[in-house]
Design a protein around this motif. Sequence first.
Motif, mmCIF file in Angstrom:
data_model
loop_
_atom_site.group_PDB
_atom_site.id
_atom_site.type_symbol
_atom_site.label_atom_id
_atom_site.label_comp_id
_atom_site.label_asym_id
_atom_site.label_seq_id
_atom_site.Cartn_x
_atom_site.Cartn_y
_atom_site.Cartn_z
ATOM 1 N N GLU A 137 0.812 -1.216 0.000
ATOM 2 C CA GLU A 137 0.000 0.000 0.000
ATOM 3 C C GLU A 137 0.843 1.264 0.000
ATOM 4 O O GLU A 137 0.383 2.308 -0.449
ATOM 5 C CB GLU A 137 -0.918 0.003 1.224
ATOM 6 N N ASP A 138 2.082 1.211 0.496
ATOM 7 C CA ASP A 138 2.893 2.424 0.562
ATOM 8 C C ASP A 138 3.721 2.666 -0.705
ATOM 9 O O ASP A 138 4.690 3.406 -0.697
ATOM 10 C CB ASP A 138 3.807 2.400 1.791
ATOM 11 N N PHE A 139 3.328 2.070 -1.827
ATOM 12 C CA PHE A 139 3.987 2.292 -3.113
ATOM 13 C C PHE A 139 3.542 3.634 -3.684
ATOM 14 O O PHE A 139 2.368 4.000 -3.611
ATOM 15 C CB PHE A 139 3.636 1.161 -4.090
ATOM 16 N N TYR A 140 4.515 4.371 -4.250
ATOM 17 C CA TYR A 140 4.198 5.661 -4.876
ATOM 18 C C TYR A 140 5.265 5.995 -5.910
ATOM 19 O O TYR A 140 6.236 5.259 -6.090
ATOM 20 C CB TYR A 140 4.095 6.757 -3.818
ATOM 21 N N PHE A 141 5.071 7.102 -6.619
ATOM 22 C CA PHE A 141 6.018 7.592 -7.600
ATOM 23 C C PHE A 141 6.629 8.882 -7.066
ATOM 24 O O PHE A 141 6.034 9.576 -6.242
ATOM 25 C CB PHE A 141 5.327 7.856 -8.937
ATOM 26 N N CYS A 142 7.808 9.252 -7.582
ATOM 27 C CA CYS A 142 8.526 10.437 -7.108
ATOM 28 C C CYS A 142 7.644 11.679 -7.218
ATOM 29 O O CYS A 142 7.467 12.401 -6.255
ATOM 30 C CB CYS A 142 9.817 10.607 -7.896
ATOM 31 N N GLY A 143 7.128 11.978 -8.379
ATOM 32 C CA GLY A 143 6.207 13.098 -8.542
ATOM 33 C C GLY A 143 6.861 14.459 -8.706
ATOM 34 O O GLY A 143 6.159 15.453 -8.865
ATOM 35 N N GLN A 144 8.215 14.561 -8.671
ATOM 36 C CA GLN A 144 8.878 15.848 -8.891
ATOM 37 C C GLN A 144 8.655 16.313 -10.332
ATOM 38 O O GLN A 144 8.309 15.533 -11.208
ATOM 39 C CB GLN A 144 10.398 15.722 -8.625
ATOM 40 N N VAL A 145 8.907 17.587 -10.580
ATOM 41 C CA VAL A 145 8.738 18.148 -11.921
ATOM 42 C C VAL A 145 9.828 17.585 -12.831
ATOM 43 O O VAL A 145 10.999 17.529 -12.466
ATOM 44 C CB VAL A 145 8.831 19.692 -11.875
ATOM 45 N N SER A 146 9.423 17.149 -14.045
ATOM 46 C CA SER A 146 10.378 16.644 -15.033
ATOM 47 C C SER A 146 10.262 17.477 -16.299
ATOM 48 O O SER A 146 9.270 18.170 -16.511
ATOM 49 C CB SER A 146 10.112 15.169 -15.339
ATOM 50 N N GLU A 147 11.298 17.416 -17.131
ATOM 51 C CA GLU A 147 11.294 18.142 -18.396
ATOM 52 C C GLU A 147 10.266 17.505 -19.327
ATOM 53 O O GLU A 147 9.932 16.332 -19.198
ATOM 54 C CB GLU A 147 12.686 18.077 -19.035
ATOM 55 N N ALA A 148 9.801 18.269 -20.304
ATOM 56 C CA ALA A 148 8.824 17.749 -21.260
ATOM 57 C C ALA A 148 9.458 16.619 -22.066
ATOM 58 O O ALA A 148 10.581 16.742 -22.555
ATOM 59 C CB ALA A 148 8.356 18.858 -22.184
ATOM 60 N N GLY A 149 8.779 15.518 -22.180
ATOM 61 C CA GLY A 149 9.259 14.379 -22.949
ATOM 62 C C GLY A 149 10.226 13.478 -22.193
ATOM 63 O O GLY A 149 10.706 12.498 -22.733
ATOM 64 N N VAL A 150 10.548 13.815 -20.950
ATOM 65 C CA VAL A 150 11.459 13.011 -20.135
ATOM 66 C C VAL A 150 10.646 12.448 -18.972
ATOM 67 O O VAL A 150 9.949 13.190 -18.295
ATOM 68 C CB VAL A 150 12.636 13.871 -19.608
ATOM 69 N N PRO A 151 10.719 11.149 -18.733
ATOM 70 C CA PRO A 151 9.855 10.566 -17.714
ATOM 71 C C PRO A 151 10.292 10.813 -16.270
ATOM 72 O O PRO A 151 9.514 10.588 -15.358
ATOM 73 C CB PRO A 151 9.891 9.071 -18.031
ATOM 74 N N TYR A 152 11.561 11.258 -16.063
ATOM 75 C CA TYR A 152 12.063 11.373 -14.699
ATOM 76 C C TYR A 152 12.555 12.784 -14.395
ATOM 77 O O TYR A 152 12.893 13.552 -15.294
ATOM 78 C CB TYR A 152 13.213 10.388 -14.464
ATOM 79 N N CYS A 153 12.641 13.108 -13.117
ATOM 80 C CA CYS A 153 13.236 14.361 -12.663
ATOM 81 C C CYS A 153 14.750 14.288 -12.910
ATOM 82 O O CYS A 153 15.277 13.213 -13.202
ATOM 83 C CB CYS A 153 12.918 14.588 -11.185
ATOM 84 N N PRO A 154 15.476 15.424 -12.810
ATOM 85 C CA PRO A 154 16.923 15.382 -13.079
ATOM 86 C C PRO A 154 17.681 14.365 -12.218
ATOM 87 O O PRO A 154 18.597 13.714 -12.701
ATOM 88 C CB PRO A 154 17.382 16.812 -12.786
ATOM 89 N N TYR A 155 17.313 14.204 -10.970
ATOM 90 C CA TYR A 155 18.003 13.255 -10.104
ATOM 91 C C TYR A 155 17.809 11.821 -10.601
ATOM 92 O O TYR A 155 18.765 11.063 -10.731
ATOM 93 C CB TYR A 155 17.491 13.378 -8.661
ATOM 94 N N HIS A 156 16.581 11.425 -10.893
ATOM 95 C CA HIS A 156 16.321 10.061 -11.333
ATOM 96 C C HIS A 156 16.795 9.823 -12.763
ATOM 97 O O HIS A 156 17.118 8.688 -13.125
ATOM 98 C CB HIS A 156 14.840 9.707 -11.153
ATOM 99 N N CYS A 157 16.868 10.871 -13.592
ATOM 100 C CA CYS A 157 17.456 10.734 -14.930
ATOM 101 C C CYS A 157 18.919 10.336 -14.817
ATOM 102 O O CYS A 157 19.422 9.516 -15.586
ATOM 103 C CB CYS A 157 17.345 12.037 -15.718
ATOM 104 N N LYS A 158 19.608 10.929 -13.851
ATOM 105 C CA LYS A 158 21.020 10.615 -13.668
ATOM 106 C C LYS A 158 21.201 9.151 -13.277
ATOM 107 O O LYS A 158 22.166 8.506 -13.667
ATOM 108 C CB LYS A 158 21.627 11.524 -12.604
ATOM 109 N N ILE A 159 20.279 8.609 -12.537
ATOM 110 C CA ILE A 159 20.345 7.203 -12.147
ATOM 111 C C ILE A 159 19.954 6.305 -13.318
ATOM 112 O O ILE A 159 20.608 5.295 -13.601
ATOM 113 C CB ILE A 159 19.425 6.927 -10.936
ATOM 114 N N ALA A 160 18.890 6.688 -14.035
ATOM 115 C CA ALA A 160 18.351 5.833 -15.082
ATOM 116 C C ALA A 160 19.203 5.822 -16.342
ATOM 117 O O ALA A 160 19.326 4.791 -16.998
ATOM 118 C CB ALA A 160 16.930 6.279 -15.438
ATOM 119 N N TYR A 161 19.809 6.950 -16.695
ATOM 120 C CA TYR A 161 20.530 7.063 -17.956
ATOM 121 C C TYR A 161 22.016 7.233 -17.706
ATOM 122 O O TYR A 161 22.595 8.266 -17.949
ATOM 123 C CB TYR A 161 19.996 8.233 -18.774
ATOM 124 N N GLN A 162 22.676 6.188 -17.219
ATOM 125 C CA GLN A 162 24.112 6.220 -16.992
ATOM 126 C C GLN A 162 24.829 5.735 -18.238
ATOM 127 O O GLN A 162 24.391 4.773 -18.869
ATOM 128 C CB GLN A 162 24.497 5.303 -15.836
#
Length: 181
Positions: A137-162
């Motif tokens: 039940e405590d599952f959620y998404f980050c929800g921070q603002v992301s750039e248009a066309g990019v699924p993640y915020c800058p922090y998670h982009c750095k993790i996802a796109y190494q």
Amino acid sequence: MSWTNERVELLKKLWGDGLSASQIAGELGGVTRNAVIGKVHRLGLSGRAKSSSSSAKPRRPRTTASPASQSAPKRPQTQPQTQGSAALKMEPTPAPVAEVQPVAEPIADVVPMSKRATILTLTERTCKWPIGDPATEDFYFCGQVSEAGVPYCPYHCKIAYQPVADRRRSANNKTSVAQAS
């Protein structure tokens, strides 16, 4: 070109004599090396005589060096560098040293406080990085603002796109730390 009985017999004779597929194709004319190889395979002509050009050449025996020369490795003699006329000797110049500029860390290194977005509140401009186990039940998404066309915020982009090199370096560091402890 068709394979007549005469051409097949000539192919068998030349193959048995040890000629290469290219040489046989030249003798037959009108066929390629690959056509000869294919026909030989279909006829099952796997065994062949060795040609005189491909016979094993006798090798020179290795000369064994004296024990004294084996223990001391030979160092290559350095030749002085010259430029233009051989009479002018160049002075060795030290290699240029590049200055290391301190790299400012991007703001994406700061772990954002998540907005705890649900699947129903996600939009095109919110970070869709999953946090937790989807089965709880405590599952959620980050929800921070992301750039248009990019699924993640800058922090998670750095993790996802190494880059691949960074991922390998990171994996090697983790295994070396685990082995050391």
